[in-house]
Design a protein around this motif. Structure first.
Motif, PDB file in Angstrom:
ATOM      1  N   THR A  60     -11.003   7.144  -0.314  1.00 11.66           N
ATOM      2  CA  THR A  60     -10.324   6.221   0.436  1.00 11.66           C
ATOM      3  C   THR A  60      -8.869   6.556   0.843  1.00 11.66           C
ATOM      4  O   THR A  60      -8.253   6.285   1.988  1.00 11.66           O
ATOM      5  CB  THR A  60     -10.018   4.924  -0.221  1.00 11.66           C
ATOM      6  OG1 THR A  60     -11.429   4.435  -0.594  1.00 11.66           O
ATOM      7  CG2 THR A  60      -9.344   3.659   0.641  1.00 11.66           C
TER       8      THR A  60
ATOM      9  N   VAL B 195      -4.676   1.448   5.024  1.00  9.18           N
ATOM     10  CA  VAL B 195      -4.220   1.812   6.236  1.00  9.18           C
ATOM     11  C   VAL B 195      -3.169   0.950   6.846  1.00  9.18           C
ATOM     12  O   VAL B 195      -2.208   1.258   7.684  1.00  9.18           O
ATOM     13  CB  VAL B 195      -5.632   1.750   7.681  1.00  9.18           C
ATOM     14  CG1 VAL B 195      -5.003   2.067   8.817  1.00  9.18           C
ATOM     15  CG2 VAL B 195      -6.634   2.769   7.073  1.00  9.18           C
TER      16      VAL B 195
ATOM     17  N   GLY C 286      -7.291   6.759   4.600  1.00 10.69           N
ATOM     18  CA  GLY C 286      -6.241   5.831   4.989  1.00 10.69           C
ATOM     19  C   GLY C 286      -5.012   6.522   5.404  1.00 10.69           C
ATOM     20  O   GLY C 286      -4.507   6.074   6.328  1.00 10.69           O
TER      21      GLY C 286
ATOM     22  N   LEU D 293     -10.032   0.165   2.020  1.00  9.47           N
ATOM     23  CA  LEU D 293      -9.599   0.982   3.313  1.00  9.47           C
ATOM     24  C   LEU D 293      -8.756   0.328   4.088  1.00  9.47           C
ATOM     25  O   LEU D 293      -7.593   0.797   5.007  1.00  9.47           O
ATOM     26  CB  LEU D 293     -10.750   1.701   4.124  1.00  9.47           C
ATOM     27  CG  LEU D 293     -10.131   2.438   5.117  1.00  9.47           C
ATOM     28  CD1 LEU D 293      -9.452   3.805   4.713  1.00  9.47           C
ATOM     29  CD2 LEU D 293     -11.673   3.257   5.989  1.00  9.47           C
TER      30      LEU D 293
END
Length: 456
Positions: free
Chosen positions: A234, A23, A238, A19
């Protein structure tokens, strides 16, 4: 089946992204060339009310971003926009058009950023005698080499560049906070003073079309789906976290910029954010902020290159492009053929030099793509037997996304110069011609893929 090998020991992409890196990748794909270069242009159009343009473009981007998050949760695979378009409309042609329209936007963006980096290198290190094309070529070779090396190396470099470019934006906000409240945030250009509400709304939408470029990049995240751990959970997290973080930073930058530098002077500044820092923090070296700008622009190029390579890989695996583009390097586990093919095309685009109009046309292309993808999600949500993801939005979200994207397209075509729409239309025609020239057996291959809900 994260690191499983398909078929007869054929190498494939590996799930190495968590993650945090996702991001940073999403944030890095949005921060960068857009916000560093568009603040001045937005001020010329909107006066000190540039925050309104960014707010409207954020809403437009977030609506589509939520749709993408749902799609990533349902169908976590590279080339996801292309995949869901074909799955919804059952049209290999439309899927092909969507996939390559996104790829074209990435390629023109990379070529533009290579030239921007080259010009900044000339300014920072006194390399005026070195041709821009030579510096741009060196930059592109380095970026291609890093991406060929491996996805983890690429994303760690992305994380580093994102930290640097985020530091530059945070620096702008930090040194400008004492100036907050010193200027009106609703001062319009002289030509817009006293206009009716409808005219003001049109002006805001025109600004939103311009600033929408700053949010382009969130769609890149979906093309990493086959390299993300637990992608069904995820990917949505994200994508949404990156968009929220980018929005907060953008709005803070807008308020800071017009508070430190009067909007007329901001509009005239060749490097708007550097001018903000020069006035609010004269102790910070100018060359230092040029370096930050290089990192920001380079990061956007890196992210676009990763996106485009995975998109070609995904389309090749779906039977929409030659199978060779779907090959993966046996030791580096990267789509090396796609990376090499993109390098050739991008070098050619960089040689053109002035591709500003082509870059502007990519905004229209992506708005066109987002309209189609939002519609595809609505179709799939209403179709019986389609699996649901762990993250779902109601159909009203993609419906609003379609309306907003179409509105921005109409505003841009009706009120802007004709060159960008002509370029966008020309690219679409070129994609259609390529499809007709390479369409043999493609539909059958895609239909076979549609029957499977698991990653091939």
């Amino acid at each position: 089946m994260a690191d499983a090998v398909q078929g007869q020991g054929e190498p494939r992409l590996q799930r190495r992204i968590g993650l945090g890196l996702l991001v940073m990748y999403g944030l890095g794909s949005m921060l960068g060339a857009g916000i560093y270069g568009l603040v001045g242009e937005a001020a010329r159009l909107m006066g000190s009310a540039i925050w309104l343009a960014f707010l409207v473009s954020m809403v437009a981007a977030l609506l589509t971003g939520l749709s993408y998050a749902t799609i990533a949760s349902r169908y976590p695979r590279a080339g996801g926009a292309c995949y869901v378009t074909h799955r919804a409309y059952r049209s290999p042609l439309l899927g092909y058009l969507v996939g390559l329209a996104v790829a074209c936007s990435g390629l023109t963006s990379i070529a533009t950023q290579a030239n921007v980096v080259a010009r900044n290198l000339q300014a920072a290190f006194g390399l005026d005698g070195v041709p821009v094309l030579l510096l741009a070529t060196g930059f592109l070779l380095i970026v291609a080499g890093i991406i060929l090396r491996g996805i983890k190396e690429s994303l760690w470099l992305n994380a580093l560049c994102t930290v640097v470019e985020a530091f530059g934006l945070i620096l702008v906000v930090a040194v400008g906070i004492p100036y907050w409240g010193s200027a009106s945030l609703l001062e319009w250009p002289d030509a817009a003073q006293g206009t009716e509400a409808a005219g003001t709304a049109l002006l805001v939408f025109q600004g939103a079309v311009l600033t929408f470029f700053s949010f382009i990049g969130f769609e890149d995240t979906m093309n990493l789906a086959e390299e993300v751990k637990s992608p069904e959970r995820t990917m949505p997290a994200g994508l949404i976290l990156a968009m929220v973080a980018a929005t907060i930073i953008y709005l803070a930058i807008c308020v800071t910029a017009v508070s430190v530098v009067p909007w007329r002077e901001l509009a005239a500044a060749p490097a708007p954010l550097a001018e903000v820092v020069r006035r609010a923090a004269p102790w910070f070296p100018t060359v230092g902020f040029i370096g930050i700008t290089i990192f920001a622009v380079a990061n956007t190029a890196l992210v676009n290159y990763v996106m485009a390579s995975r998109l070609l890989y995904g389309m090749a695996r779906q039977g929409l492009l030659p199978a060779a583009l779907g090959r993966v390097h046996p030791t580096r586990h990267t789509p090396h053929v796609a990376i090499g093919a993109l390098l050739v095309v991008t070098l050619a685009l960089a040689a053109i030099g002035n591709i500003a109009s082509l870059a502007a046309a990519t905004v229209l292309l992506l708005l066109f793509v987002f309209t189609i993808v939002n519609g595809a999600l609505i179709v799939l949500q209403r179709r019986q037997g389609e699996k649901r993801g762990t993250f779902e939005v109601p159909s009203i979200i993609p419906a609003l996304g379609m309306v907003v994207c179409l509105t921005l397209i109409v505003v841009r075509v009706a009120t802007g110069n004709i060159q960008a729409p002509l370029i966008a239309g020309g690219l679409i025609l070129a994609i259609l011609a390529l499809y007709l020239a390479t369409s043999r057996n493609r539909g059958k291959e895609m239909e076979e893929l549609m029957r499977s809900d698991v990653l091939s």
